[in-house]
Scaffold this motif. Structure first.
Motif, short mmCIF file in Angstrom:
data_model
loop_
_atom_site.label_atom_id
_atom_site.label_comp_id
_atom_site.label_asym_id
_atom_site.label_seq_id
_atom_site.Cartn_x
_atom_site.Cartn_y
_atom_site.Cartn_z
N UNK A 1 0.37 -1.55 0.21
CA UNK A 1 0.19 -0.40 0.43
C UNK A 1 1.01 1.31 -0.21
N UNK A 2 2.14 1.13 0.35
CA UNK A 2 3.67 2.55 -0.40
C UNK A 2 2.77 2.44 -1.42
N UNK A 3 3.17 4.36 -1.66
CA UNK A 3 3.78 5.02 -3.03
C UNK A 3 5.02 4.01 -3.96
N UNK A 4 5.19 3.16 -4.03
CA UNK A 4 6.24 2.49 -4.27
C UNK A 4 5.80 1.34 -4.75
N UNK A 5 4.82 0.30 -3.94
CA UNK A 5 4.16 -1.24 -4.23
C UNK A 5 2.89 -0.57 -5.76
N UNK A 6 3.50 -1.02 -6.60
CA UNK A 6 3.04 -1.19 -8.17
C UNK A 6 3.57 -0.33 -8.93
N UNK A 7 4.73 0.04 -8.55
CA UNK A 7 5.34 0.99 -9.41
C UNK A 7 6.65 0.56 -10.37
#
Length: 147
Positions: free
Chosen positions: A78-84
């Motif tokens: 769920x962090x800003x980097x998760x999935x980027x």
């Protein structure tokens, strides 16, 4: 370093160490704790090989002289980097450790997932932002008393 041997037995490498200092017939070596315990009390003959600096030592010496530093962060769900993609990370991502192992110099299009550990070279201010982006922002409590 070669292990104890008789004239009939060939030399056997028992550890690898770095020479730290010499004085007359005394040599100070730096080696890991496991190898040091295995060598304790033995009668060994020291053999030296030509020094060729490894890429890791060259990288570390360059990093010490630079403004940048290495930061290691784990991507939280769920962090800003998760999935980027790696290309969205500020700084230089030199490796990603995930479920499939270590991906050194990952592709810019590699997608990051929760649990991935990133090794990033960046200036301290950028490193702090990468650390914050990898973490989940704490939610503020709307019912807190206002003063």
């Amino acid at each position: 370093m070669a292990g104890p041997r008789t004239d009939e037995q060939p030399a056997e490498r028992v550890a690898t160490a770095e020479i730290r200092a010499t004085h007359e017939d005394t040599v100070t070596l730096s080696l890991d704790e496991y190898d040091a315990r295995n060598l304790a009390g033995g009668d060994y003959r020291l053999l030296t090989l030509p020094y060729e600096p490894g890429a890791d030592r060259q990288f570390a010496s360059l990093l010490r002289a630079a403004d940048e530093t290495m930061v290691v962060v784990t991507v939280a769900a769920g962090s800003a980097l998760d999935g980027t993609a790696v290309e969205t990370v500020e700084g230089t991502v030199v490796a990603v450790r995930g479920d499939a192992g270590v991906d050194a110099i990952p592709s810019a299009s590699r997608v990051l997932a929760a649990g991935d550990t990133l090794y990033v070279v960046a200036r301290p201010d950028v490193a702090r932002r990468v650390d914050a982006a990898a973490a989940v922002a704490e939610e503020s409590d709307d019912e807190s008393p206002s003063q």
